[in-house]
Design an enzyme around this catalytic site. Structure first.
Site, PDB file in Angstrom:
ATOM      1  N   HIS A 126     -23.227  51.179  15.474  1.00 36.94           N
ATOM      2  CA  HIS A 126     -24.187  51.499  16.529  1.00 36.94           C
ATOM      3  C   HIS A 126     -25.590  51.377  15.941  1.00 36.94           C
ATOM      4  CE1 HIS A 126     -21.328  54.137  19.159  1.00 36.94           C
ATOM      5  NE2 HIS A 126     -20.718  53.061  18.677  1.00 36.94           N
ATOM      6  N   GLU A 129     -28.118  53.317  16.016  1.00 38.89           N
ATOM      7  CA  GLU A 129     -28.563  54.535  15.342  1.00 38.89           C
ATOM      8  C   GLU A 129     -27.942  54.664  13.952  1.00 38.89           C
ATOM      9  OE1 GLU A 129     -27.181  54.227  18.407  1.00 38.89           O
ATOM     10  OE2 GLU A 129     -27.581  55.997  19.610  1.00 38.89           O
ATOM     11  N   CYS A 183     -24.296  58.768  21.395  1.00 37.95           N
ATOM     12  CA  CYS A 183     -22.909  59.220  21.541  1.00 37.95           C
ATOM     13  C   CYS A 183     -22.650  60.371  20.572  1.00 37.95           C
ATOM     14  CB  CYS A 183     -21.951  58.055  21.261  1.00 37.95           C
ATOM     15  SG  CYS A 183     -21.900  57.573  19.524  1.00 37.95           S
ATOM     16  N   CYS A 239     -23.119  59.337  16.826  1.00 40.66           N
ATOM     17  CA  CYS A 239     -24.522  59.171  16.464  1.00 40.66           C
ATOM     18  C   CYS A 239     -25.259  60.510  16.492  1.00 40.66           C
ATOM     19  CB  CYS A 239     -25.187  58.156  17.378  1.00 40.66           C
ATOM     20  SG  CYS A 239     -24.540  56.484  17.141  1.00 40.66           S
TER      21      CYS A 239
END
Length: 141
Positions: free
Chosen positions: A45, A47, A75, A78
């Site tokens: 991801h 992040e 999410c 993260c």
């Protein structure tokens, strides 16, 4: 946030969910986009990629004083990493009612049990980021 939205567009062009992120810490500015499809890695991801690179460059896992800009509500994975890295401020554009961890689907970032508190600002350029996500998923159907 505008740069994060541009990065999200690059992710979409590469076939990834359009999420972009920018991390600002002092004079340092880092950026990333989702690369799950590119890397064949569920943890890639935007992040997570940013936090890893920022920690590598800083030579430390604590990223105190940093601000993270991201196009969608983080999410659970993260959010946990954001808390663990001691990010000072999170700014995100669009809510994620199906998987967001700032109250969208879960409430990890604001949990009183969390070992770190951060300032969260939501809704910055929300319309642009939401439309980008909706367009991506509409085109995928």
């Amino acid at each position: 946030m505008r740069r994060a939205i541009e990065l999200a567009g690059e992710a979409a062009t590469a076939g990834d969910v359009p999420v972009g992120a920018v991390l600002v810490s002092g004079e340092s500015v880092l950026e990333a986009k989702n690369e799950k499809e590119l890397r064949h890695d569920a943890t890639a991801h935007a992040e997570m990629l940013l936090l890893r690179e920022a920690s590598r460059r800083a030579g430390a896992w604590r990223l105190t004083g940093a601000t993270l800009y991201v196009t969608t509500e983080p999410c659970v994975m993260c959010a946990g990493a954001i808390l663990a890295a001691r990010i000072e401020r999170l700014v995100y554009a669009a809510r994620d009612p199906k998987g967001g961890a700032d109250g969208g689907a879960f409430d990890v970032l604001q949990s009183p049990k969390a070992n770190h508190r951060l300032v969260v600002t939501e809704g910055v350029l929300e319309r642009e980021a939401s439309e980008q996500l909706q367009r991506f998923f509409r085109d995928r159907r």
